[in-house]
Motif scaffolding. Structure first.
Motif, PDB file in Angstrom:
ATOM      1  N   VAL A  21     -12.040  42.060  12.320  1.00  0.00           N
ATOM      2  CA  VAL A  21     -12.823  41.185  13.199  1.00  0.00           C
ATOM      3  C   VAL A  21     -13.136  41.950  14.488  1.00  0.00           C
ATOM      4  O   VAL A  21     -12.374  42.820  14.922  1.00  0.00           O
ATOM      5  CB  VAL A  21     -12.056  39.890  13.538  1.00  0.00           C
ATOM      6  CG1 VAL A  21     -11.843  39.051  12.308  1.00  0.00           C
ATOM      7  CG2 VAL A  21     -10.707  40.205  14.183  1.00  0.00           C
ATOM      8  N   PRO A  22     -14.266  41.634  15.109  1.00  0.00           N
ATOM      9  CA  PRO A  22     -14.637  42.340  16.339  1.00  0.00           C
ATOM     10  C   PRO A  22     -13.831  41.859  17.542  1.00  0.00           C
ATOM     11  O   PRO A  22     -13.434  40.702  17.627  1.00  0.00           O
ATOM     12  CB  PRO A  22     -16.121  41.997  16.495  1.00  0.00           C
ATOM     13  CG  PRO A  22     -16.276  40.677  15.812  1.00  0.00           C
ATOM     14  CD  PRO A  22     -15.308  40.685  14.665  1.00  0.00           C
ATOM     15  N   LEU A  23     -13.599  42.793  18.478  1.00  0.00           N
ATOM     16  CA  LEU A  23     -13.001  42.476  19.775  1.00  0.00           C
ATOM     17  C   LEU A  23     -14.144  42.456  20.785  1.00  0.00           C
ATOM     18  O   LEU A  23     -14.692  43.513  21.137  1.00  0.00           O
ATOM     19  CB  LEU A  23     -11.962  43.528  20.151  1.00  0.00           C
ATOM     20  CG  LEU A  23     -10.703  43.597  19.265  1.00  0.00           C
ATOM     21  CD1 LEU A  23      -9.948  44.890  19.506  1.00  0.00           C
ATOM     22  CD2 LEU A  23      -9.802  42.394  19.519  1.00  0.00           C
ATOM     23  N   ARG A  24     -14.534  41.251  21.227  1.00  0.00           N
ATOM     24  CA  ARG A  24     -15.688  41.115  22.105  1.00  0.00           C
ATOM     25  C   ARG A  24     -15.334  40.304  23.344  1.00  0.00           C
ATOM     26  O   ARG A  24     -14.532  39.382  23.272  1.00  0.00           O
ATOM     27  CB  ARG A  24     -16.840  40.419  21.374  1.00  0.00           C
ATOM     28  CG  ARG A  24     -17.482  41.238  20.291  1.00  0.00           C
ATOM     29  CD  ARG A  24     -18.491  40.418  19.534  1.00  0.00           C
ATOM     30  NE  ARG A  24     -17.879  39.269  18.863  1.00  0.00           N
ATOM     31  CZ  ARG A  24     -18.447  38.574  17.897  1.00  0.00           C
ATOM     32  NH1 ARG A  24     -19.656  38.885  17.502  1.00  0.00           N
ATOM     33  NH2 ARG A  24     -17.827  37.561  17.326  1.00  0.00           N
ATOM     34  N   VAL A  25     -15.964  40.682  24.467  1.00  0.00           N
ATOM     35  CA  VAL A  25     -15.847  39.917  25.708  1.00  0.00           C
ATOM     36  C   VAL A  25     -17.240  39.764  26.289  1.00  0.00           C
ATOM     37  O   VAL A  25     -17.904  40.762  26.591  1.00  0.00           O
ATOM     38  CB  VAL A  25     -14.920  40.624  26.722  1.00  0.00           C
ATOM     39  CG1 VAL A  25     -14.944  39.877  28.052  1.00  0.00           C
ATOM     40  CG2 VAL A  25     -13.504  40.694  26.185  1.00  0.00           C
ATOM     41  N   ARG A  26     -17.682  38.517  26.391  1.00  0.00           N
ATOM     42  CA  ARG A  26     -19.006  38.206  26.918  1.00  0.00           C
ATOM     43  C   ARG A  26     -20.103  39.045  26.263  1.00  0.00           C
ATOM     44  O   ARG A  26     -20.975  39.621  26.931  1.00  0.00           O
ATOM     45  CB  ARG A  26     -19.023  38.372  28.444  1.00  0.00           C
ATOM     46  CG  ARG A  26     -18.160  37.369  29.181  1.00  0.00           C
ATOM     47  CD  ARG A  26     -18.364  37.465  30.685  1.00  0.00           C
ATOM     48  NE  ARG A  26     -17.896  38.731  31.210  1.00  0.00           N
ATOM     49  CZ  ARG A  26     -16.640  38.972  31.578  1.00  0.00           C
ATOM     50  NH1 ARG A  26     -15.729  38.012  31.462  1.00  0.00           N
ATOM     51  NH2 ARG A  26     -16.306  40.147  32.054  1.00  0.00           N
ATOM     52  N   GLY A  27     -20.024  39.161  24.954  1.00  0.00           N
ATOM     53  CA  GLY A  27     -21.043  39.881  24.207  1.00  0.00           C
ATOM     54  C   GLY A  27     -20.828  41.375  24.117  1.00  0.00           C
ATOM     55  O   GLY A  27     -21.521  42.059  23.347  1.00  0.00           O
ATOM     56  N   GLU A  28     -19.880  41.939  24.865  1.00  0.00           N
ATOM     57  CA  GLU A  28     -19.627  43.383  24.826  1.00  0.00           C
ATOM     58  C   GLU A  28     -18.572  43.690  23.770  1.00  0.00           C
ATOM     59  O   GLU A  28     -17.492  43.060  23.740  1.00  0.00           O
ATOM     60  CB  GLU A  28     -19.144  43.879  26.183  1.00  0.00           C
ATOM     61  CG  GLU A  28     -18.813  45.371  26.186  1.00  0.00           C
ATOM     62  CD  GLU A  28     -18.137  45.817  27.472  1.00  0.00           C
ATOM     63  OE1 GLU A  28     -17.789  47.002  27.564  1.00  0.00           O
ATOM     64  OE2 GLU A  28     -17.958  44.966  28.370  1.00  0.00           O
ATOM     65  N   LEU A  29     -18.857  44.650  22.885  1.00  0.00           N
ATOM     66  CA  LEU A  29     -17.920  45.038  21.843  1.00  0.00           C
ATOM     67  C   LEU A  29     -16.921  46.036  22.406  1.00  0.00           C
ATOM     68  O   LEU A  29     -17.292  47.131  22.856  1.00  0.00           O
ATOM     69  CB  LEU A  29     -18.660  45.666  20.646  1.00  0.00           C
ATOM     70  CG  LEU A  29     -17.754  46.130  19.509  1.00  0.00           C
ATOM     71  CD1 LEU A  29     -17.200  44.930  18.753  1.00  0.00           C
ATOM     72  CD2 LEU A  29     -18.502  47.042  18.553  1.00  0.00           C
ATOM     73  N   LEU A  30     -15.635  45.668  22.409  1.00  0.00           N
ATOM     74  CA  LEU A  30     -14.578  46.574  22.857  1.00  0.00           C
ATOM     75  C   LEU A  30     -14.006  47.388  21.707  1.00  0.00           C
ATOM     76  O   LEU A  30     -13.561  48.516  21.897  1.00  0.00           O
ATOM     77  CB  LEU A  30     -13.452  45.783  23.531  1.00  0.00           C
ATOM     78  CG  LEU A  30     -13.854  44.886  24.708  1.00  0.00           C
ATOM     79  CD1 LEU A  30     -12.618  44.224  25.274  1.00  0.00           C
ATOM     80  CD2 LEU A  30     -14.581  45.684  25.770  1.00  0.00           C
ATOM     81  N   GLY A  31     -13.979  46.773  20.517  1.00  0.00           N
ATOM     82  CA  GLY A  31     -13.398  47.461  19.373  1.00  0.00           C
ATOM     83  C   GLY A  31     -13.271  46.524  18.195  1.00  0.00           C
ATOM     84  O   GLY A  31     -14.010  45.536  18.073  1.00  0.00           O
ATOM     85  N   VAL A  32     -12.297  46.824  17.312  1.00  0.00           N
ATOM     86  CA  VAL A  32     -12.097  46.047  16.084  1.00  0.00           C
ATOM     87  C   VAL A  32     -10.599  45.857  15.871  1.00  0.00           C
ATOM     88  O   VAL A  32      -9.801  46.777  16.117  1.00  0.00           O
ATOM     89  CB  VAL A  32     -12.710  46.772  14.864  1.00  0.00           C
ATOM     90  CG1 VAL A  32     -12.398  46.010  13.570  1.00  0.00           C
ATOM     91  CG2 VAL A  32     -14.217  46.915  15.029  1.00  0.00           C
ATOM     92  N   LEU A  33     -10.219  44.655  15.439  1.00  0.00           N
ATOM     93  CA  LEU A  33      -8.841  44.361  15.038  1.00  0.00           C
ATOM     94  C   LEU A  33      -8.806  44.311  13.516  1.00  0.00           C
ATOM     95  O   LEU A  33      -9.583  43.564  12.904  1.00  0.00           O
ATOM     96  CB  LEU A  33      -8.383  43.034  15.642  1.00  0.00           C
ATOM     97  CG  LEU A  33      -6.902  42.668  15.483  1.00  0.00           C
ATOM     98  CD1 LEU A  33      -6.019  43.687  16.198  1.00  0.00           C
ATOM     99  CD2 LEU A  33      -6.632  41.271  16.040  1.00  0.00           C
ATOM    100  N   ASP A  34      -7.928  45.095  12.895  1.00  0.00           N
ATOM    101  CA  ASP A  34      -7.942  45.265  11.433  1.00  0.00           C
ATOM    102  C   ASP A  34      -6.558  45.005  10.863  1.00  0.00           C
ATOM    103  O   ASP A  34      -5.536  45.297  11.503  1.00  0.00           O
ATOM    104  CB  ASP A  34      -8.383  46.694  11.081  1.00  0.00           C
ATOM    105  CG  ASP A  34      -8.467  46.906   9.575  1.00  0.00           C
ATOM    106  OD1 ASP A  34      -9.445  46.445   8.969  1.00  0.00           O
ATOM    107  OD2 ASP A  34      -7.547  47.524   9.009  1.00  0.00           O
ATOM    108  N   THR A  35      -6.513  44.436   9.636  1.00  0.00           N
ATOM    109  CA  THR A  35      -5.251  44.230   8.920  1.00  0.00           C
ATOM    110  C   THR A  35      -5.475  44.430   7.437  1.00  0.00           C
ATOM    111  O   THR A  35      -6.565  44.152   6.924  1.00  0.00           O
ATOM    112  CB  THR A  35      -4.671  42.822   9.183  1.00  0.00           C
ATOM    113  OG1 THR A  35      -3.417  42.695   8.490  1.00  0.00           O
ATOM    114  CG2 THR A  35      -5.598  41.737   8.680  1.00  0.00           C
ATOM    115  N   GLU A  36      -4.450  44.933   6.747  1.00  0.00           N
ATOM    116  CA  GLU A  36      -4.492  45.111   5.295  1.00  0.00           C
ATOM    117  C   GLU A  36      -3.249  44.502   4.666  1.00  0.00           C
ATOM    118  O   GLU A  36      -2.230  44.290   5.336  1.00  0.00           O
ATOM    119  CB  GLU A  36      -4.578  46.602   4.929  1.00  0.00           C
ATOM    120  CG  GLU A  36      -5.898  47.262   5.292  1.00  0.00           C
ATOM    121  CD  GLU A  36      -6.025  48.670   4.719  1.00  0.00           C
ATOM    122  OE1 GLU A  36      -5.299  48.980   3.754  1.00  0.00           O
ATOM    123  OE2 GLU A  36      -6.835  49.458   5.241  1.00  0.00           O
ATOM    124  N   SER A  37      -3.333  44.245   3.347  1.00  0.00           N
ATOM    125  CA  SER A  37      -2.205  43.708   2.596  1.00  0.00           C
ATOM    126  C   SER A  37      -2.145  44.401   1.242  1.00  0.00           C
ATOM    127  O   SER A  37      -3.190  44.728   0.662  1.00  0.00           O
ATOM    128  CB  SER A  37      -2.359  42.194   2.392  1.00  0.00           C
ATOM    129  OG  SER A  37      -1.360  41.705   1.505  1.00  0.00           O
TER     130      SER A  37
END
Length: 862
Positions: free
Chosen positions: A439-455
């Motif tokens: 999922v994207p890491l966003r603040v007020r429309g600005e993309l900071l990065g991505v949070l990722d998980t696997e199983s």
């Protein structure tokens, strides 16, 4: 003849008595009384078949030896009575001593008669009479046959009454059971209640609930009334009677388990029969109910019917319990996410924030592998800044657009992969990964990065997990952004500290200039503050295309820059040349003593578009620097206002263009001209009938006008084809709701209109398109448009068929209620057309700020 006449009268009297008796025991006694009255014999017996149909038992007897009555259990076909039961033919044995098949029932008996008790061609038993005196004759036999027919009818009537009473009694108990189950939500308590009710309501002494394991490969005995060692027992799906019923979804009775090779013992001694019912809900079997009896043929069809009805209540209760448990779990995880977000916002160290994010998300959502990837804008890459459960991958770089995380970074949309091996985008983060969420890491429309998980498990994540993961990511993004801002502020403070130290040194060296430098420094700090606020105001204004948001931001920033007590923005109406208040903060226009007002024109080039009014204390003199900043702010505000206006005008022009295109699309074809307007009018009439508020009626009308706009993307050769379309051509036609969604999507001011257009060909039973939604998953507005669209399609002439009548269309829509159409919408439609033919003219004029048929001749609504 007088004797025979007298016997016939007695026969009629006995028959009348039988017709009035309802209790089984009393009926048996009246049958024996009737034999004595009609034949004058005291030795008689009523023999009935066992439930298995292969043996006879003496149900009632008079004059027969007590030991014979107690022990008699003869196979059908043995003895005089058994032969009658097997053949269905009466028998008269004048001399039992000469009869090899004779089975003694009365000591010193001389003669025997037996007649079948037959109902609807089925022999349910035998009426047997023995005599110690004179042998029976043909006249006796005829009388016994006649009485036997009456007795058989009375037995079947009594059985039917008893069955009905039993059914009514148990149905009443089932209803009470259903009410009781609906109030229990804890799973273990619910299972115990189910077994208790099965015992109380259905009289079952040995019953168990079996539910599938996570892989649905085996059934597990979750709870049993007589647990013993059976609880926890596992049975492969398809094996045993329970496994077969779980797979087929059809209840089953096994009269004799010893004769059925499928039977799997649960360890209960003395089990002879079994009954199994599926726990089914909405076509899905979620488990089985199993009952065992200690006698052959313990269960009949009525028992299975009631057991099945009870199972349906149980399935609903278990489903509701599971839903409640899921909701409670979701609420718990949401609470944990909120708490985690609060904790993260209190941390200002960037590295500590990343570590806390990993700990918090693994605890809140129960994840094993999580990574935080941040954007490196200089190299257009994602960089792994922190990871847990992935091994040593910190510092790994992934190009934007590469892999799942890179794709999420580019699109800004979350991703859920149930099976990573089936997706070409997947880049292994660690060995053994089978499913992934990003999922994207966003603040007020600005993309900071991505949070990722696997199983390591396939399909380990659900849509709800993705929603919760995104909710946490939103909290984490704010925390990361706060830490970054704090780090920048610390750096700025450090630089300022060094500057102050340098200034102190200079002050010590140049004491004569101390006062001047101090004043200059104060002025500089004030200027920096004002310029910083002005810069932030410019950014906030320029970044928004929403006019209302832009105006409110201008007023808020102005108050921070010049300490105003109130303010208003008045915009010029191009037609009336009058100013009207577009946004206001505080009270403007009631200036009194000690208050002054400043008016700043809002200009674009040489054109004035409005006035910016500011109210502040008359004692607070406005410095020249503040005035210049206000003029700069007014200039920026004018540009932002004009940009927001142009955006709204562009959106409205686009919408008007689409409406024109929709009319032009219909104008290409004489057969569909006016279709959208008629559908819109009828859709609005149905919405009004359903008592929807005016805004929703307005939205439905506009959605209906544009419901076929997606057919712009379909070739005329397909749209106007005068014959039935091929499967490939039908696939093209079925894309038009998606095309419409794409075309209308950019119109942000239309809200959900594009989504309503997208789903106007979904069906109530889930057979529609494009997404196969069912029931109330489909927006109500789309369900209304579907009925109106279908009606107009049926009653309109098309290249491949003539128009059908209004009555045909109404009948067809009524038939599709509950299948293609929402029954509630169909009822509203029927009420509309019952008051007259459907409206074809548009409704009263509506604002433009809110928001057919395909030629296959087979689907309602085109």
């Amino acid at each position: 003849m007088p004797v025979l006449s007298q016997k016939l009268k007695r026969l009629n009297a006995a028959a009348r008595v039988l017709a009035t008796v309802q209790g089984r025991d009393e009926l048996m006694e009246r049958i024996l009384d009737g034999v004595q009255q009609v034949l004058g014999r005291e030795s008689a017996a009523v023999l009935l078949r066992d439930p298995d149909g292969r043996h006879l038992r003496i149900a009632a007897a008079r004059g027969y030896d007590a030991q014979v009555v107690a022990s008699y259990h003869a196979p059908v076909g043995r003895g005089v009575a058994g032969t009658v039961a097997a053949t269905g033919e009466p028998r008269l044995v004048r001399d039992v001593s000469a009869e090899p098949d004779y089975v003694p029932g009365v000591s010193a008996a001389r003669s025997e008669m037996a007649v079948p008790l037959t109902v609807d061609g089925e022999v349910i038993g035998v009426l047997d009479v023995e005599s110690r005196d004179a042998a029976f004759g043909e006249e006796d036999m005829a009388l016994l046959e006649a009485f036997g027919e009456q007795a058989a009818w009375a037995l079947r009537h009594g059985q039917a009454l008893a069955t009905s009473a039993k059914r009514a009694r148990r149905l009443d108990l089932l209803n009470r059971a259903a009410c009781s189950l609906s109030n229990v939500h804890d799973t273990e308590e619910l299972l115990a209640q189910i077994l208790a009710l099965a015992h109380e309501a259905l009289g079952l002494n040995n019953v168990a609930v079996l539910l599938p394991d996570a892989a649905r490969g085996r059934l597990v005995v979750r709870k049993a009334l007589r647990p013993g060692g059976v609880e926890g027992m596992r049975i492969p799906v398809g094996q045993g009677v329970t496994g077969a019923v779980f797979r087929s979804g059809v209840g089953e009775i096994v009269p004799d388990v010893r004769a059925d090779p499928r039977y799997i013992s649960g360890g209960i001694e003395g089990t002879r029969s079994e009954m199994v019912a599926p726990l089914a809900l909405n076509g899905e079997v979620i488990g089985v109910l199993d009952a065992e009896g200690d006698a052959i043929g313990s269960f009949g069809e009525l028992d299975l019917e009631l057991f099945g009805a009870f199972a349906a209540h149980v399935a609903t209760a278990l489903h509701n319990s599971r839903l409640l448990r899921d909701l409670e779990d979701r609420a718990r995880r949401l609470r944990q996410i909120v708490r985690a977000g609060r904790a993260l916002n209190a941390i200002l160290d960037a590295d500590q924030v990343l570590a806390e994010i990993l700990d918090a998300v693994t605890m809140a959502l129960g994840l094993q592998r999580v990574a935080v990837l941040l954007v490196d804008p200089a190299r257009s890459e994602l960089v792994v800044h922190a990871a847990k459960g992935y091994g040593e991958i910190a510092g790994r770089r992934i190009a934007l657009g590469e892999g799942v995380t890179g794709h999420v970074a580019v699109t800004g949309e979350p991703a859920l992969l149930g099976n990573v091996s089936a997706d070409d985008r997947y880049l292994p983060g660690t060995q053994g990964g089978a499913s992934e969420m990003a999922v994207p890491l966003r603040v007020r429309g600005e993309l900071l990065g991505v949070l990722d998980t696997e199983s390591p498990a396939s399909d380990a994540f659900t849509g709800q997990d993705l929603d919760l993961f995104q909710a946490f990511a939103d909290q984490a993004a704010v925390a990361i952004n706060n830490a970054r801002l704090f780090r920048r502020l610390e750096a700025a403070n450090e630089r300022l500290k060094r500057n102050v130290e340098e200034m102190s040194r200079l002050n010590r060296e140049l004491e004569t200039y101390a006062v001047q430098i101090s004043e200059a420094n104060t002025s500089l700090e004030q200027r920096v503050r004002q310029l910083t606020t002005l810069h932030q105001a410019g950014q906030a204004i320029a970044s928004s295309l929403d006019l209302k948001h832009t105006l409110n931001a201008i007023l808020e920033m102005t108050g921070e820059i010049v300490r105003s007590s109130a303010g208003a923005i008045k915009l010029l109406d191009e037609e009336t040349k009058e100013l009207h208040v577009a946004a206001q903060a505080g009270l403007v226009g009631n200036e009194g003593p000690g208050v002054t007002r400043l008016d700043l024109p809002l200009r674009i080039g040489e054109r004035t578009i409005g006035v910016f009014e500011i109210v502040r204390s008359a004692n607070d003199k406005l410095a020249e620097g503040e005035r210049k900043m206000l003029e700069t702010l007014a200039s920026q505000a004018a540009v932002a206002i004009e940009k927001a206006r142009l955006f709204e005008d562009t959106q409205r022009i686009y919408y008007d263009t689409l409406k024109s295109l929709a009319k032009a699309l219909e104008a290409r074809d004489n057969y569909t001209r006016g279709h959208s307007e008629r559908v819109a009018g009828l859709s609005r009439a149905i919405a009004v009938e359903l008592c929807l508020d005016e805004s929703r009626c307005h939205l439905i009308y506009n959605s209906a006008v544009l419901h076929d706009i997606g057919k712009i993307g379909v070739r005329d050769a397909i749209l106007h084809k005068p014959r039935k379309l091929t499967a490939k051509e039908m696939d093209v036609i079925r894309q038009h709701p998606m095309y419409g969604n794409v075309i209308l999507g950019p119109l942000k001011f239309l809200g959900e209109l594009s989504n309503l257009v997208k789903h106007h060909h979904e069906s109530w039973d889930g057979s529609g398109y494009p997404d196969g939604l069912r029931g109330e998953q489909i927006p109500l507005e789309s369900r209304i448009i579907a009925v109106a669209d279908s009606y107009d399609a049926i009653t309109s002439t098309r290249p491949y068929r003539e128009a059908r009548s209004h009555e045909d269309a109404v009948d067809e829509i009524r038939r599709q209620s509950g299948r293609q159409f929402d029954p509630q919408v169909v009822e509203a439609f029927l009420r509309v057309v019952a008051r007259g033919r459907p409206v074809t003219a548009p409704p009263p004029p509506v604002d433009d700020d809110l928001g057919g048929e395909e030629p296959d001749g087979e689907e309602l609504g085109g």
